[in-house]
Design a protein around this motif. Sequence first.
Motif, mmCIF file in Angstrom:
data_model
loop_
_atom_site.group_PDB
_atom_site.id
_atom_site.type_symbol
_atom_site.label_atom_id
_atom_site.label_comp_id
_atom_site.label_asym_id
_atom_site.label_seq_id
_atom_site.Cartn_x
_atom_site.Cartn_y
_atom_site.Cartn_z
ATOM 1 N N VAL A 221 0.871 -1.182 0.000
ATOM 2 C CA VAL A 221 0.000 0.000 0.000
ATOM 3 C C VAL A 221 0.907 1.231 0.000
ATOM 4 N N THR A 222 0.551 2.209 -0.837
ATOM 5 C CA THR A 222 1.388 3.418 -0.951
ATOM 6 C C THR A 222 0.666 4.588 -0.276
ATOM 7 N N ASP A 223 0.883 5.795 -0.753
ATOM 8 C CA ASP A 223 0.181 6.963 -0.204
ATOM 9 C C ASP A 223 -1.324 6.768 -0.439
ATOM 10 N N GLN A 225 -3.784 8.642 -0.279
ATOM 11 C CA GLN A 225 -4.471 9.764 -0.937
ATOM 12 C C GLN A 225 -4.239 9.752 -2.451
ATOM 13 N N ARG A 226 -3.272 8.979 -2.876
ATOM 14 C CA ARG A 226 -2.959 8.977 -4.312
ATOM 15 C C ARG A 226 -3.804 7.903 -4.977
ATOM 16 N N ILE A 227 -4.852 8.336 -5.649
ATOM 17 C CA ILE A 227 -5.784 7.374 -6.241
ATOM 18 C C ILE A 227 -5.405 7.095 -7.703
ATOM 19 N N ASN A 234 2.632 11.702 -1.887
ATOM 20 C CA ASN A 234 3.387 12.238 -0.753
ATOM 21 C C ASN A 234 4.294 11.139 -0.187
ATOM 22 N N PRO A 235 5.571 11.169 -0.527
ATOM 23 C CA PRO A 235 6.483 10.104 -0.062
ATOM 24 C C PRO A 235 6.583 10.051 1.463
ATOM 25 N N ASP A 236 6.321 11.188 2.117
ATOM 26 C CA ASP A 236 6.471 11.219 3.584
ATOM 27 C C ASP A 236 5.506 10.267 4.290
ATOM 28 N N VAL A 237 4.410 9.907 3.637
ATOM 29 C CA VAL A 237 3.447 9.010 4.290
ATOM 30 C C VAL A 237 3.413 7.641 3.605
ATOM 31 N N CYS A 238 4.428 7.394 2.767
ATOM 32 C CA CYS A 238 4.409 6.159 1.970
ATOM 33 C C CYS A 238 5.463 5.170 2.481
ATOM 34 N N ASN A 239 4.976 3.985 2.808
ATOM 35 C CA ASN A 239 5.852 2.930 3.342
ATOM 36 C C ASN A 239 6.888 2.467 2.308
ATOM 37 N N VAL A 240 6.508 2.505 1.035
ATOM 38 C CA VAL A 240 7.456 2.098 -0.016
ATOM 39 C C VAL A 240 8.650 3.058 0.009
ATOM 40 N N PHE A 241 8.342 4.341 0.160
ATOM 41 C CA PHE A 241 9.421 5.326 0.168
ATOM 42 C C PHE A 241 10.314 5.134 1.400
ATOM 43 N N THR A 242 9.701 4.839 2.541
ATOM 44 C CA THR A 242 10.484 4.610 3.764
ATOM 45 C C THR A 242 11.507 3.502 3.519
ATOM 46 N N MET A 255 15.481 11.367 -6.462
ATOM 47 C CA MET A 255 14.662 11.512 -7.676
ATOM 48 C C MET A 255 13.203 11.151 -7.344
ATOM 49 N N ILE A 256 12.992 10.037 -6.644
ATOM 50 C CA ILE A 256 11.624 9.599 -6.316
ATOM 51 C C ILE A 256 10.935 10.644 -5.433
ATOM 52 N N ASN A 257 11.674 11.172 -4.501
ATOM 53 C CA ASN A 257 11.138 12.178 -3.589
ATOM 54 C C ASN A 257 10.594 13.383 -4.365
ATOM 55 N N GLU A 259 10.006 13.467 -7.900
ATOM 56 C CA GLU A 259 9.068 13.091 -8.968
ATOM 57 C C GLU A 259 7.705 12.654 -8.430
ATOM 58 N N CYS A 260 7.699 11.973 -7.289
ATOM 59 C CA CYS A 260 6.429 11.513 -6.709
ATOM 60 C C CYS A 260 5.518 12.710 -6.432
ATOM 61 N N ARG A 261 6.102 13.770 -5.899
ATOM 62 C CA ARG A 261 5.305 14.936 -5.490
ATOM 63 C C ARG A 261 4.668 15.657 -6.681
ATOM 64 N N ILE A 265 6.439 10.164 -11.351
ATOM 65 C CA ILE A 265 6.654 8.700 -11.313
ATOM 66 C C ILE A 265 5.385 8.069 -10.727
ATOM 67 N N GLY A 266 4.998 6.932 -11.296
ATOM 68 C CA GLY A 266 3.812 6.246 -10.791
ATOM 69 C C GLY A 266 4.201 5.224 -9.733
ATOM 70 N N CYS A 267 3.213 4.825 -8.933
ATOM 71 C CA CYS A 267 3.503 3.892 -7.838
ATOM 72 C C CYS A 267 3.935 2.516 -8.356
ATOM 73 N N VAL A 268 3.384 2.107 -9.502
ATOM 74 C CA VAL A 268 3.761 0.787 -10.037
ATOM 75 C C VAL A 268 5.251 0.777 -10.377
ATOM 76 N N ASP A 269 5.687 1.821 -11.075
ATOM 77 C CA ASP A 269 7.109 1.906 -11.434
ATOM 78 C C ASP A 269 7.981 2.024 -10.195
ATOM 79 N N CYS A 270 7.497 2.807 -9.269
ATOM 80 C CA CYS A 270 8.262 3.044 -8.039
ATOM 81 C C CYS A 270 8.452 1.730 -7.277
ATOM 82 N N LYS A 271 7.390 0.931 -7.222
ATOM 83 C CA LYS A 271 7.477 -0.351 -6.509
ATOM 84 C C LYS A 271 8.379 -1.338 -7.260
HETATM 85 FE FE1 SF4 Z 1 5.069 5.985 -2.671
HETATM 86 FE FE2 SF4 Z 1 6.607 5.807 -4.760
HETATM 87 FE FE3 SF4 Z 1 3.944 5.945 -5.049
HETATM 88 FE FE4 SF4 Z 1 5.320 8.053 -4.266
HETATM 89 S S1 SF4 Z 1 5.511 7.036 -6.231
HETATM 90 S S2 SF4 Z 1 3.427 7.308 -3.342
HETATM 91 S S3 SF4 Z 1 6.934 7.134 -3.028
HETATM 92 S S4 SF4 Z 1 5.114 4.292 -4.120
#
Ligand code: SF4
Length: 328
Positions: A221-223, A225-227, A234-242, A255-257, A259-261, A265-271
């Motif tokens: 599960v990511t942020d 709020q990001r539907i 918001n990487p600050d609340v995302c476990n993947v980012f942690t 870069m993720i920090n 681009e995510c905002r 970058i999409g969550c699928v690619d990020c994961k």
């Molecule tokens: Fe989390 Fe990455 Fe998705 Fe941003 S892009 S919400 S850091 S999984």
Amino acid sequence: MAKKGRVFSGIRPTGRAHLGNYLGAIKNYVALQDNYDCVYCIVDIHALTTVEDTLNLKQNTHEMTLDLLAAGIRPEETILFVQSHVPQVTELHTILSMVTPLGKLTDLPTFKDMVRQHPNNVNYGLVGYPVLMTADIVLYKSDLVPVGVDQAPHLEFARETVRSFNHRYQTKVLIEPQMKSAEVPKVLGIDGKEKMSKSLDNHIELAATPEETRQRVMQMVTDPQRIKRSDPGNPDVCNVFTLHKVFTPKEDVEMINVECRKAGIGCVDCKKRFAENLNIALEPFRAKRAELAAKPDLVAATLNDGARRARAIAEKTMEEVRAAVQLP
Ligand code: SF4
């Protein structure tokens, strides 16, 4: 280089370790070896307080041993053993229980939590758990115990028990252990809500295959709020980012920090990137683990040797304890 003192820690034989076990304890165990004499114990007797079916206890102990060794515990210098292989601990437990007021044990918040979690199995051992833990620590004359803030009351209990014993028997035999504050990160599970744990099935095992790991990561599960892909995250609340911050090269984390905002970058690619980096980071661990798994006799011999060295320290302490108590 002279070591700075003796560190003790116990870990439950929960079978194959997961990322939460690694980041919360095992990684620190490995690092402490550089500066301290370390005594690490797989606490199978503690496990009996909550485990009713012991069918897998032996196998789970073996799996945990493989994980500890593969992660970098060095048995030639560190004492690694199984708690029940040093029976002196149960003798010390009994003696220490005589200087422990029962009310103090039942008042501990951890005991109340355990009662809530295991309402049908509130056994005598569960009440005495902190006394057994104290026996574990002081039996090896440990100076330091690495604990997170949430475990500080347990260590304080151990210190008080030592003071009570030394006062009752007018001795200095037992050493009051000090807390070695460890920054224990709270590693969330793939649900992004609860602490990573096997019982919640939200864990990622260190020894999983790369494909199994990838599948678990893609379920993370990511942020919340990001539907949509176009929503900024918001990487600050995302476990993947942690976890990216632990396993991903710094430039990519930055870069993720950014681009995510801005939804760059999409969550699928990020994961996918996270799974790749995690698998790369775990590759040497998995290779070493496979090598050890192919030599069960060597692993058993390692634990036997650890128990032999632990028993030597334990018996010396018990000789002093028995003399202090004036057991005939
Ligand atoms: Fe989390 Fe990455 Fe998705 Fe941003 S892009 S919400 S850091 S999984």
